[in-house]
Structures are given as C-alpha cells and as structure tokens.
Scaffold this motif. Structure first.
Motif, PDB file in Angstrom:
ATOM      1  N   LEU B 447      43.403  22.695  35.835  1.00  0.00           N
ATOM      2  CA  LEU B 447      42.381  23.139  36.785  1.00  0.00           C
ATOM      3  C   LEU B 447      41.641  24.357  36.226  1.00  0.00           C
ATOM      4  CD1 LEU B 447      44.516  22.770  40.014  1.00  0.00           C
ATOM      5  CD2 LEU B 447      42.688  21.282  39.222  1.00  0.00           C
ATOM      6  N   PRO B 448      40.310  24.276  36.161  1.00  0.00           N
ATOM      7  CA  PRO B 448      39.544  25.416  35.636  1.00  0.00           C
ATOM      8  C   PRO B 448      39.626  26.596  36.597  1.00  0.00           C
ATOM      9  CG  PRO B 448      38.057  23.725  36.493  1.00  0.00           C
ATOM     10  CD  PRO B 448      39.442  23.169  36.601  1.00  0.00           C
ATOM     11  N   GLU B 449      40.023  27.731  36.067  1.00  0.00           N
ATOM     12  CA  GLU B 449      40.245  28.888  36.931  1.00  0.00           C
ATOM     13  C   GLU B 449      39.157  29.935  36.730  1.00  0.00           C
ATOM     14  OE1 GLU B 449      43.758  31.161  36.108  1.00  0.00           O
ATOM     15  OE2 GLU B 449      43.425  32.458  37.840  1.00  0.00           O
ATOM     16  N   GLN B 450      38.770  30.562  37.817  1.00  0.00           N
ATOM     17  CA  GLN B 450      37.816  31.661  37.724  1.00  0.00           C
ATOM     18  C   GLN B 450      38.454  32.842  36.997  1.00  0.00           C
ATOM     19  OE1 GLN B 450      37.104  32.259  41.879  1.00  0.00           O
ATOM     20  NE2 GLN B 450      35.294  30.943  41.908  1.00  0.00           N
ATOM     21  N   THR B 451      37.615  33.593  36.295  1.00  0.00           N
ATOM     22  CA  THR B 451      38.110  34.842  35.728  1.00  0.00           C
ATOM     23  C   THR B 451      38.106  35.893  36.830  1.00  0.00           C
ATOM     24  OG1 THR B 451      35.938  35.673  35.144  1.00  0.00           O
ATOM     25  CG2 THR B 451      37.018  34.249  33.530  1.00  0.00           C
ATOM     26  N   PHE B 452      38.654  37.062  36.527  1.00  0.00           N
ATOM     27  CA  PHE B 452      38.699  38.093  37.567  1.00  0.00           C
ATOM     28  C   PHE B 452      37.300  38.585  37.932  1.00  0.00           C
ATOM     29  CE2 PHE B 452      37.625  42.116  35.597  1.00  0.00           C
ATOM     30  CZ  PHE B 452      37.806  41.873  34.242  1.00  0.00           C
ATOM     31  N   LEU B 453      36.313  38.270  37.089  1.00  0.00           N
ATOM     32  CA  LEU B 453      34.942  38.691  37.409  1.00  0.00           C
ATOM     33  C   LEU B 453      34.304  37.795  38.460  1.00  0.00           C
ATOM     34  CD1 LEU B 453      33.822  39.379  33.740  1.00  0.00           C
ATOM     35  CD2 LEU B 453      34.229  41.094  35.500  1.00  0.00           C
ATOM     36  N   GLU B 454      34.992  36.691  38.793  1.00  0.00           N
ATOM     37  CA  GLU B 454      34.436  35.735  39.755  1.00  0.00           C
ATOM     38  C   GLU B 454      35.281  35.599  41.018  1.00  0.00           C
ATOM     39  OE1 GLU B 454      32.984  32.293  36.748  1.00  0.00           O
ATOM     40  OE2 GLU B 454      34.984  33.085  36.399  1.00  0.00           O
ATOM     41  N   ALA B 455      36.371  36.333  41.085  1.00  0.00           N
ATOM     42  CA  ALA B 455      37.334  36.070  42.161  1.00  0.00           C
ATOM     43  C   ALA B 455      37.673  37.337  42.951  1.00  0.00           C
ATOM     44  CB  ALA B 455      38.612  35.488  41.557  1.00  0.00           C
ATOM     45  N   TRP B 456      38.187  37.137  44.145  1.00  0.00           N
ATOM     46  CA  TRP B 456      38.625  38.229  45.010  1.00  0.00           C
ATOM     47  C   TRP B 456      40.084  38.578  44.725  1.00  0.00           C
ATOM     48  CZ3 TRP B 456      35.635  40.995  48.350  1.00  0.00           C
ATOM     49  CH2 TRP B 456      34.377  40.467  48.674  1.00  0.00           C
ATOM     50  N   GLY B 457      40.415  39.827  44.957  1.00  0.00           N
ATOM     51  CA  GLY B 457      41.816  40.206  44.821  1.00  0.00           C
ATOM     52  C   GLY B 457      42.009  41.698  45.036  1.00  0.00           C
ATOM     53  N   THR B 458      43.260  42.096  44.955  1.00  0.00           N
ATOM     54  CA  THR B 458      43.576  43.529  44.976  1.00  0.00           C
ATOM     55  C   THR B 458      44.491  43.812  43.793  1.00  0.00           C
ATOM     56  OG1 THR B 458      45.485  43.155  46.403  1.00  0.00           O
ATOM     57  CG2 THR B 458      43.421  43.807  47.489  1.00  0.00           C
ATOM     58  N   GLU B 459      44.608  45.059  43.466  1.00  0.00           N
ATOM     59  CA  GLU B 459      45.428  45.446  42.314  1.00  0.00           C
ATOM     60  C   GLU B 459      46.139  46.749  42.639  1.00  0.00           C
ATOM     61  OE1 GLU B 459      47.348  45.348  39.763  1.00  0.00           O
ATOM     62  OE2 GLU B 459      45.929  44.584  38.280  1.00  0.00           O
ATOM     63  N   ILE B 460      47.414  46.777  42.355  1.00  0.00           N
ATOM     64  CA  ILE B 460      48.164  48.026  42.510  1.00  0.00           C
ATOM     65  C   ILE B 460      48.559  48.470  41.110  1.00  0.00           C
ATOM     66  CG2 ILE B 460      50.222  49.098  43.490  1.00  0.00           C
ATOM     67  CD1 ILE B 460      50.000  47.054  45.770  1.00  0.00           C
ATOM     68  N   PRO B 461      47.908  49.507  40.590  1.00  0.00           N
ATOM     69  CA  PRO B 461      48.159  49.901  39.197  1.00  0.00           C
ATOM     70  C   PRO B 461      49.607  50.303  38.966  1.00  0.00           C
ATOM     71  CG  PRO B 461      46.255  51.058  40.100  1.00  0.00           C
ATOM     72  CD  PRO B 461      46.941  50.390  41.252  1.00  0.00           C
ATOM     73  N   GLU B 462      50.110  49.946  37.812  1.00  0.00           N
ATOM     74  CA  GLU B 462      51.470  50.361  37.458  1.00  0.00           C
ATOM     75  C   GLU B 462      51.533  50.730  35.984  1.00  0.00           C
ATOM     76  OE1 GLU B 462      54.656  47.523  37.651  1.00  0.00           O
ATOM     77  OE2 GLU B 462      56.065  49.098  38.225  1.00  0.00           O
ATOM     78  N   PRO B 463      51.871  51.937  35.611  1.00  0.00           N
ATOM     79  CA  PRO B 463      52.198  53.037  36.509  1.00  0.00           C
ATOM     80  C   PRO B 463      50.947  53.616  37.173  1.00  0.00           C
ATOM     81  CG  PRO B 463      52.251  53.786  34.234  1.00  0.00           C
ATOM     82  CD  PRO B 463      52.022  52.315  34.193  1.00  0.00           C
ATOM     83  N   GLY B 464      51.136  54.002  38.427  1.00  0.00           N
ATOM     84  CA  GLY B 464      50.037  54.629  39.162  1.00  0.00           C
ATOM     85  C   GLY B 464      49.913  56.093  38.784  1.00  0.00           C
ATOM     86  N   PRO B 465      48.976  56.777  39.427  1.00  0.00           N
ATOM     87  CA  PRO B 465      48.742  58.185  39.063  1.00  0.00           C
ATOM     88  C   PRO B 465      49.640  59.169  39.810  1.00  0.00           C
ATOM     89  CG  PRO B 465      47.059  57.422  40.585  1.00  0.00           C
ATOM     90  CD  PRO B 465      47.975  56.263  40.370  1.00  0.00           C
ATOM     91  N   TYR B 467      50.309  58.687  43.213  1.00  0.00           N
ATOM     92  CA  TYR B 467      50.056  58.470  44.640  1.00  0.00           C
ATOM     93  C   TYR B 467      49.588  57.027  44.832  1.00  0.00           C
ATOM     94  CZ  TYR B 467      45.512  60.031  42.799  1.00  0.00           C
ATOM     95  OH  TYR B 467      44.386  60.200  42.028  1.00  0.00           O
ATOM     96  N   GLN B 468      49.508  56.621  46.103  1.00  0.00           N
ATOM     97  CA  GLN B 468      49.167  55.220  46.381  1.00  0.00           C
ATOM     98  C   GLN B 468      47.729  54.897  45.982  1.00  0.00           C
ATOM     99  OE1 GLN B 468      50.052  54.736  50.560  1.00  0.00           O
ATOM    100  NE2 GLN B 468      52.052  53.818  50.119  1.00  0.00           N
ATOM    101  N   VAL B 469      47.583  53.809  45.272  1.00  0.00           N
ATOM    102  CA  VAL B 469      46.254  53.336  44.878  1.00  0.00           C
ATOM    103  C   VAL B 469      46.178  51.830  45.143  1.00  0.00           C
ATOM    104  CG1 VAL B 469      44.660  52.956  42.939  1.00  0.00           C
ATOM    105  CG2 VAL B 469      45.950  55.085  43.061  1.00  0.00           C
ATOM    106  N   VAL B 470      45.082  51.414  45.727  1.00  0.00           N
ATOM    107  CA  VAL B 470      44.799  49.981  45.855  1.00  0.00           C
ATOM    108  C   VAL B 470      43.448  49.742  45.188  1.00  0.00           C
ATOM    109  CG1 VAL B 470      44.337  48.070  47.427  1.00  0.00           C
ATOM    110  CG2 VAL B 470      46.065  49.785  48.024  1.00  0.00           C
ATOM    111  N   GLY B 471      43.447  49.047  44.099  1.00  0.00           N
ATOM    112  CA  GLY B 471      42.186  48.695  43.451  1.00  0.00           C
ATOM    113  C   GLY B 471      41.659  47.409  44.061  1.00  0.00           C
ATOM    114  N   THR B 472      40.362  47.303  44.181  1.00  0.00           N
ATOM    115  CA  THR B 472      39.795  46.065  44.732  1.00  0.00           C
ATOM    116  C   THR B 472      39.148  45.259  43.616  1.00  0.00           C
ATOM    117  OG1 THR B 472      37.838  47.344  45.328  1.00  0.00           O
ATOM    118  CG2 THR B 472      39.412  46.852  47.082  1.00  0.00           C
ATOM    119  N   GLN B 473      39.228  43.951  43.791  1.00  0.00           N
ATOM    120  CA  GLN B 473      38.606  43.046  42.828  1.00  0.00           C
ATOM    121  C   GLN B 473      37.666  42.135  43.604  1.00  0.00           C
ATOM    122  OE1 GLN B 473      41.368  40.811  40.214  1.00  0.00           O
ATOM    123  NE2 GLN B 473      40.137  39.036  40.775  1.00  0.00           N
ATOM    124  N   GLN B 474      36.428  42.076  43.182  1.00  0.00           N
ATOM    125  CA  GLN B 474      35.446  41.256  43.903  1.00  0.00           C
ATOM    126  C   GLN B 474      34.648  40.434  42.895  1.00  0.00           C
ATOM    127  OE1 GLN B 474      32.185  43.501  45.625  1.00  0.00           O
ATOM    128  NE2 GLN B 474      32.590  45.235  44.287  1.00  0.00           N
TER     129      GLN B 474
END
Lengths: 248, 770
Positions: B447-465, B467-474
């Motif tokens: 199945l052809p999959e979208q790259t992250f430049l075409e898809a929705w998502g969230t990202e929790i960086p690891e290791p973070g800085p 404190y809590q971080v939620v990155g958004t992907q759109q």
C-alpha cells in the motif's frame, strides 16, 4: 579585514571552525536551496561534482593521537577577487554589498575565473543538469537552473538577501541583523556559520570578526575575503608551539 | 536596426561596457540589475511562498521543522526556530526527505499478489481494501503489526488496532535502544531518555554514542554543542569510541577502547577519581551504593590493560571530568551493543552520581511523561530475543497476518534469523511504504503510504528538552499531479488513516480528528505555550507554531543500581571462517542514509561521509598503519565474513580507527529501494552474529568478529577527498589551530617559523641553494 566601506551593507560570513563538526548539514541545505545538480557517483569519481560549500577534512597525527580537522569552504566573496578581472564578458563582478556576483546568462564558459580562483570554489557545468521529472517539483523557483557550459558558485543566497531587502523596504525599516540567513548558516546546528552585515558595527558577525582567533584563507594572496574564519581551538596546544605538516 | 550616436551612447550606459566606465562613480551594479537584460530569478522573486510548521516524522527524534511551499510544492525543509528541541537548526538529513516525497520511483498505487509465487499487480484502493479486510477476517489473535519505534498518536493507533484483533504491535529498530532505556531506568529511575545539559556543562564525557552525528537527537545536541563551546570557559569534550565518529572528531580527548570494555573504562575513571579524593565523600558513598561491588577491581593499570587505553589518558579524562564541573556523562550506540551492554551503559550513567550531576545544571536531568494519557512519551524497538520468538511463531504458522510499516525487516535483520523464510510462512503480509523496499518482495499487499509531509500526526520528542513537548504534524502539500496531468505521482494514504478506516472506530475516525481532539484536550488543561479563547483558535495556534510545550513541567530521577550481571563482553567466533585476518566489526550509522531509511534519495547518497568523504558506496574503515602491515590499500575490495555471512566493502584506511577494528557504515545493500539505492554497496546488518545483551536480550550489534580477506580487486573509491587541491594557510597547515589563549596571528607566526625550520633544516640559512 574587509575593505568594502561603501553602501549600507557589506555582507559576509564568519566561520567558527571550533564549532564546526563536519556534519554536512550546510552542504545539503545549499544543494537543495540552489538547485545544484545531483552529484552522481560518476561525477564524484571524475572529480566533476558541484558543491558550492564543501567541508574539507584533514588528518593530523596517527592513532591514538589522530585528529580530524574540518573546515567549510565556499566562495570567499573577495574584495580583490582574482576571478573578476579575468572574465572577458563581465559575467562575474563585485557589487557594492561585498558580494562576488555570477551572472549566468553572460557567462560563456571560458573558465578563466576558475583558473584564477585560489580557493577552488567555482564550478563548471560540464553537463546539462538533469533531474527525473518528479524531482523537478522541489526545485527552488527563486534560483536559476544553470545550463551546460557555464560557471556557478556560492551566491551568498543573494535571492534571500533580495527578498529580505524588499520586505524591509516595504515595511519601512533597515534589514535587521539576523533577518537574512543563507541556507547553510540557517541549517548549521552548532552555529559555526554566521552570516550578516559587516558594515553594521553592532551585527553579530562584526563582533565575531573582532575575535582574536580571526584569520582569512590564503591571506598572502591579498584577496581580502568577506569570509572570515575563527581558528580551531586545541585545548592541549601550547602557545607558540606551531603545527607540523599534516596529511589527508 | 539603425542606431544614431545619441542612442548608441544611451545604450552603452546600460550595458556591461557602461558598467566599467561608471565603476569609479559607485553603485554601477544597480544600473545593471534594473536596466540590463540580466534579471535572474534571484533578482525577481515571483509568487508567494508559505512556510508550514510540522514535525520530522520518522527522520529525527522529534525535531520541529518549517517547510517552504510554493504553488503546492514543497521546496525546502528548515528547522523551526520556535521549536524547543532543535531551535531552528537542521541536520544533513532534513532536505533529503523532499526527494522521498517526489521520488521518481515512488509507489504510485496499491499492488496485490494473488498467490505467494505470483507477481505484484497494480490495483485500486477498493480492491486493496477488500484484500486488506480478507486478511483481517482471519487474523483474530494472530495479527502482528510491525513498525519502526513511533511515538505520538500514530504509535497509539497501531497499538490500539492490534489490540482490537487481540494481536500485538512490535517495533523494529535494527539498532535497538532497549539496552539504553534499560540502563537509564535502572540507574537513574527514569522512564524516558533524560536530557543532557550540554550547554551548561564544563566537561562532557560520552561513550559510544555519536551524539553529534546520528545518535539520539543530534540537531538538539548540535545546538547545545555550539553553546558548550561558546561558554566563557570553553567546554571540554572527552569521547570514547573505537572508531572516529563525528563526535570523536570534535572531542578534545578521544579514547578508543577495545570494543566491549566501555564499562571497564567508566569504572576505571571512577576509580581514579575516588582514589585521588577528587569528589566529596557523600558523592562517593552515593556512587558506591549504585555500583554493586564498587570499583576495587578497576585499578588504573588493570583497566589500562583491559581497555587498551594508556593510563595517562584515563587519568587525564578522570581529572577533567571530576575537576572541571559541572560535568555530564552519557553513552549509547556501540557502547551498549555488546553482550555486557547493560553493564557498560549502567557504569557510564552512574558516573553522573559520582560528580553530583543527576538533576543538576550542566548534568543529566529527567524528562516528564507524556502530556496525553493514551500516548506514551517513549518508544523503543522490541528486543532481538523477542524478535526471535516472534519469528518462530511466524514460521510455525501461528500468525495469520503481518502488517509492516516503516521497518524494512528483510534489510535490517541479520541473516541468522532467516527472516525471508519466516515471512514466507505468513499467509498475509501487508506492507506500507513510499518506496519499494526489500520486505515488500514478500508482501501480498503493498500500500502506497503518505510521507510525513502529507499526513497528520503528533510527535513527542525523545529525549525532550526537560519539559513536556507535543510536536504537531500536518499535511503541508496535497497529492502531487504528474507533469503530463495523467494522474497523481502517488495515490498514497496515511498509515494511521488506513488503519482507522479498517477499525471499529472506537479509537477515532481519522488522524486529523485524533490530532485535533488531542489538541483540544490540551487546550482544556489551560497550560502551556499556546493560549487561546477557544479550542479552534488553540488548534490553529498550535499548528502554526509547530507544537505545544509546557516549561513548568519536569521529571524526577530516582537513583538505583547498575546491572552488573555480566561485566565482561564476549564476541562471536571466527574459528571456522577460513583464511584472513580477524577484526572486530563496529557498524555505524551513515550520517546521511542513517540506517538505510534515506538510501533511496540521491542527496543522501551523494553526501560525503564526514570522516571518509566517501559517497554512493560501502566502505570499510581500518587503521592505516595496520593496513600497511597487511598490504591493504585504499579501494581494495575486502571480503568480510562472519558466522552470519559475507559482504564486500572497499577498503578505506585512515588513522582514526583502533587497530583490530573494522568500521562499516549501515544503510546500503538494498536489493530494492529505487533507482539510486538498488543493488548498491553492502548490507552490514546481514552479517551480524546473533549475540545478545545478557540482561535485555537486545542484539549485541557491535559484538561480531569477522575475518577479512582481500578479494583481489581494486576499484576507485567514490570520495570527495582529493577532488580539490588543498590550499593550506601555511604550507602543511590546512586548518589553523590555536591554543586556548593564543591569537590567530601568534599561531600563524609560530607555524611559519616551524615551517621554515622544517623546510630549510636546522642550522641552514635562508637562501641556501640546498
């Protein structure tokens, strides 16, 4: 030290070698920003690759004392550029903002400029640049795709300077320090590459070039570059010890 | 065309000849730019660009990026200056992702294989969905979802989907981090990888982890490294690794231990510090409580002998680490990839206890948990031991359906596990991806999959800085139409969206909805970096900024004990491997291809390796003096054999490798991966022996010993080194180096004198004919 005093801007770069880790983020950022053709394996093997900025690596010493030294090298945008007077068609000239400009549609490909450049940062297009059709989607519309038979080199991302200059003019202010970043300096994770206006005494680059570690490449040629380097620090080196010849 | 004299003069004033005449009058180029026919795109920017904030998806550990989009096409990826992880900076891997998006060999449509011996044939999404549903209909209790370690909502979707079918979600990472996570948990009591306050440290002591190149969060660490060097009192970096990585090259002191003795080295350093009373008794007591057995058997001479590092270098490292504080110690990568990996990393992290660096400024600080209850903040690959057990289930026919995404398991697993055979025993293999990879050769549905430049998502960086971080992907671009307008470059869909469309809807209806609902929940907490009067304004603000973070949150450490079950490393055997010389194999991540996930892109292929400057191929790094002794020259094709198989690589001798060690980059050797990577180079994963960490069962990927033999051929190494003649600042000195208090001028003068002395010879006078 640079000599360009006229005009509001004298764009230049300060490269802090002590912070350069040789990661090549600058190289790929430049490749993407400036529509540089793909350096295929064949081109690499034939020493025909094009890289407006490159990171040179030199070895010093042998195991276990071996050290790898990195230095990023791009067009030095010399005030007394050896490449400029040799061009028979004025395809390369110095502008009032400290930049060495390459006008692609004037260039007739004599390569005199490349012969004259001691830094070897001018590249000749031996072939027409080719991208598969779908990859052309990522080409930057702000930058000319250079055709076969002409020279190209680092432009200090002049299109970014033009963009910021128009923006600042329309907003009625001077270009702020740091507002213009070349693709390489923007990418550099450690901030080894710093771009700015030497004519602004308060700019970051003006302050940096006052550092006691500043020097220019091939100073003995008197080219007066607008790229200033800050020497690598070796915590174990004694003052006045000098460096032995290296290899690699 | 006729010109009169007046017109001629007017015209020359606007041409290059005119420029020369006016040169003395100042600003001639403005005339040229405005009036001559040399307007380039650089002078006239047409059209408007838009910069969208998103996250780097599978290609970093949570970096925030801005993507420049013009006329619906993504043009450039740069760091997001607002994002607390990479703070506007980039790595050499960012822009290559653009070439995955527009890759000429991108999978354009679903493909179905109707029998195991048949070929993949093109299908539409309706046919593919029918096939997918058939595969799921028999999969209750017999489903495995295989992904790369994914954090954020995409990972949660995969886990929930597997649970719905009573199946399991297993993450695959060819260079698994289980040992690292285990050591951090046992020594520091932290569930997430901690933050290293490199910016404020005076001494950094790292082991095995190429943190400036490929380990952890290199862009984040790169930014911190810049600050570390910029301090009033310049920071001092000590790095231990058997071969010279980017980090080792940046180090003030490089230690190259015998592979597998990193734990000995760490405790040897501790022993010197304790014996010389360099730290407080309280710190010593805390350290000894954390290290069962203490350091009595780690006397300097003994450790020097075991690690192969001279006593004076160990002492120097210990003195710097203890006396130039704050100090921080961390490790990973090859240091943990041994049969005693847990001990090695535990001993390394325990050094922080000795110098009081736990939860201290300039030390190691913990990260808080996830901002979402249902989304973990950490992800790591399943252990090799768990994979062996899982593949046994596949072979036994106990797994009906395997769904694979973001993990080229055929490329990434050693020959010893016989992954191909295991896949052949699974009735339904469903693979998602953007480019055809080696695993898809065994898939029944691609199945052809979208790259992250075409898809929705969230990202929790690891290791973070910290404190809590939620990155958004759109989605920053929509589907791209081919130039001849015959269709789309790829009729791809998101992995998450496809799973959700096949699920019972209990977890969500779409990734976009999931992300927006999650952001809405964050809005309800009333905390963090974005404040807005309504949920929809909050969502827009968060997406514009690339994420949400709350600097008031923090984690906490709870110092435990080092796992000392297995202190000594063991290695695979070479006795039965025929003729040749024995070497210790140290695989390493390619700076541009990483573990191979970017191998399909020409930019990643062409990027010179920082150390060797080689591109487009697989090379083998060996010590230059040892190479001389063995008669190995650059470009010699080497046969490298282990108990798991054999590969070939081009010899690249250099002085930055420990004798007896052979370093080979990961990332090449794909049979399928598009025109730029196919059948290029060799796959080092394939020859890894099945040695495991004794505690976690993780693959000890640096514990393989190999036998090396020249194949009798020599080829030109595709490298950038030597393409340009070196033009030194002083003969023999290409890069100017100064001492701590030395000026460039003083250094140049000293170099000049030294050169004159070398060139003229001692006692000779300048001007001599000799």
């Amino acid at each position: 030290m640079t000599t360009a005093e006229f005009g509001t801007h004298n764009w230049g770069m300060v490269v802090d070698i002590d912070k350069c880790i040789g990661c090549n983020a600058c190289v790929i950022a430049c490749q993407a920003e400036n529509n540089i053709p793909i350096n295929t394996q064949d081109r690499v093997e034939r020493a025909r690759s094009i890289s407006w900025i490159r990171v040179e690596r030199y070895w010093e010493g042998d195991f276990p004392d071996a050290k790898a030294r990195f230095i990023p090298i791009m067009c030095q945008h010399c005030e007394n550029a050896p490449c400029e007077p040799v061009c028979p068609v004025y395809a390369t000239y110095h502008n009032s903002e400290g930049m060495n400009i390459q006008v692609y549609n004037r260039c007739v490909g004599t390569r005199y400029c490349a012969n004259g450049c001691p830094y070897i940062v001018r590249f000749f297009n031996y072939w027409e640049p080719v991208w598969p059709e779908s990859l052309r989607n990522h080409l930057n519309p702000d930058v000319t795709v250079r055709s076969r038979g002409i020279m190209e080199k680092c432009s200090f991302c002049v299109h970014r300077i033009r963009h910021e200059s128009r923006k600042a003019r329309s907003e009625g202010h001077e270009i702020l320090d740091g507002a213009v970043q070349t693709a390489c300096s923007s990418a550099c994770p450690t901030s080894a590459l710093n771009f700015g206006n030497f004519n602004d005494p308060n700019s970051k680059v003006s302050k940096m070039r006052g550092d006691k570690r500043h020097y220019t490449l091939l100073d003995q040629f008197g080219t007066d570059p607008n790229v200033i380097y800050l020497a690598k620090i070796d915590a174990d080196k004694k003052v006045g010890a000098g460096e032995a010849a290296t290899h690699g | 065309m006729k010109l009169n004299r007046r017109e001629f003069l007017a015209l020359t004033g606007k041409t290059a000849a005119g420029a020369v005449i006016f040169a003395a009058c100042g600003l001639p180029e403005r005339e040229l730019i405005v009036q001559s026919p040399v307007d380039l795109p650089e002078d006239l920017v047409r059209g408007e660009d838009a910069w969208y904030a998103t996250s780097m998806g599978d290609f970093s550990n949570g970096d925030g990026v801005l993507v420049r989009v013009m006329q619906g096409r993504a043009k450039k990826i740069e760091g997001n200056p607002d994002h607390p992880v990479n703070r506007g900076k980039a790595s050499a891997r960012y822009d290559s992702v653009l070439q995955l998006l527009y890759h000429p060999d991108r999978i354009s449509e679903p493909m179905v294989r109707y029998s195991k011996s048949g070929n993949l044939v093109a299908a539409n999404w309706d046919q593919a969905s029918t096939r997918f549903k058939e595969a799921l209909s028999k999969a209750d209790g017999a489903l495995t979802i295989v992904t790369n370690p994914i954090r954020g909502h995409l990972g949660a979707v995969a886990t929930n989907f597997a649970a719905q079918y009573n199946g399991k979600h297993m993450a695959f990472d060819p260079v698994e981090q289980g040992v690292l996570h285990g050591a951090v948990k046992s020594v520091l009591g932290q569930d997430q990888l901690p933050t290293f306050d490199i910016s404020n440290a005076q001494t950094v002591l790292s082991f095995g982890a190429d943190w400036l190149g490929t380990w952890g969060s290199p862009t984040q660490f790169g930014v911190k490294y810049g600050e570390f060097r910029e301090q009033q009192d310049r920071g001092y970096l000590i790095h231990a690794e058997p071969r010279m990585s980017i980090t080792a090259a940046a180090a003030d002191l490089w230690l190259a231990p015998i592979p597998g003795t990193e734990g000995d080295l760490a405790l040897g350093i501790a022993s010197v510090i304790i014996e010389n009373g360099m730290v407080s008794p309280q710190n010593v007591a805390a350290f000894e409580a954390a290290v069962p057995g203490g350091v009595s058997s780690y006397q300097l001479a003994e450790v020097a002998s075991r690690t192969g590092i001279s006593a004076d270098r160990i002492e120097k490292a210990a003195t710097h680490f203890a006396e130039h504080t704050p100090s921080v110690a961390f490790g990973g990568g090859s240091a943990g990839a041994h049969t005693n990996g847990s001990f090695n990393l535990g001993a390394i992290y325990a050094l922080n206890v000795l110098v009081g660096a736990v939860d201290a400024k300039g030390g190691v600080t913990s990260n808080p948990g996830s901002a979402f209850d249902d989304v973990p903040a950490s992800a790591t690959g399943a252990s090799f031991e768990a994979w062996e057990a899982e593949l046994a289930e596949w072979r036994a026919g106990n797994v009906e359906t395997v769904i694979i995404r973001g993990a080229d398991i055929v490329h990434g697993m050693p020959n010893s596990v016989k992954i191909r055979e295991a896949l052949e025993h699974v009735p339904n293999v469903i693979a998602f991806g953007a480019i055809h990879d080696d695993t898809m050769d065994f898939a029944d549905l691609v199945l052809p999959e979208q790259t992250f430049l075409e898809a929705w998502g969230t990202e929790i960086p690891e290791p973070g800085p910290g404190y809590q971080v939620v990155g958004t992907q759109q989605p920053v671009v929509g589907p791209t139409i081919t130039r001849d307008e015959s269709g789309l470059i790829s009729d791809a869909r998101g992995f998450g969206d496809t799973l959700l469309s096949m699920s019972d809807g209990s977890y969500g209806s779409s990734m976009e909805r999931l992300v927006k609902d999650a952001l809405s929940d964050l809005h309800d907490t009333g905390r963090g970096s974005v404040s807005a009067s309504s949920s929809s304004l909050f969502i827009n603000g968060t997406l514009q900024r690339g994420g949400w973070w709350d600097i008031s949150t923090s984690g906490s450490s709870n110092v435990g004990k080092v796992n000392v079950k297995e202190r000594n490393a063991s290695y695979s055997d070479t006795g039965s491997l025929g003729t040749g010389d024995d070497f210790h194999l140290v695989p390493f991540h390619s700076n541009s291809l990483f573990d191979g996930r970017l191998a399909a892109t020409p930019w990643a292929q062409q990027t010179p390796d920082p150390i060797s400057s080689v591109s487009w191929s697989t090379w083998a790094e060996i010590n230059s003096i040892q190479a001389d002794e063995l008669g190995i020259n650059e470009g010699d094709v080497l046969r490298i054999r282990s108990t798991s198989g054999e590969i070939e690589a081009l010899a690249y001798p250099h002085p930055g490798v420990r004798p007896g060690v052979i370093g080979i980059p990961m990332g090449q050797g794909h049979h399928k991966s598009g025109r730029y990577a196919e059948d290029r180079g060799s796959n080092v994963f394939s020859i890894l022996a099945d040695e495991k960490d004794s505690e976690t069962g993780a693959l000890a990927w640096a514990a393989t010993r190999v036998r090396v033999q020249r194949a009798g051929r020599r080829v030109k190494v595709p490298k950038f080194e030597g393409n340009v003649v070196a033009r030194p600042v002083e003969p023999g000195v290409p890069v100017l180096v100064v001492g701590i208090s030395e000026t460039a001028e003083e250094a140049q003068e000293a170099n000049h004198h030294l050169y004159q002395k070398q060139f003229l010879g001692e006692g000779k006078e300048s001007g001599s004919d000799e």
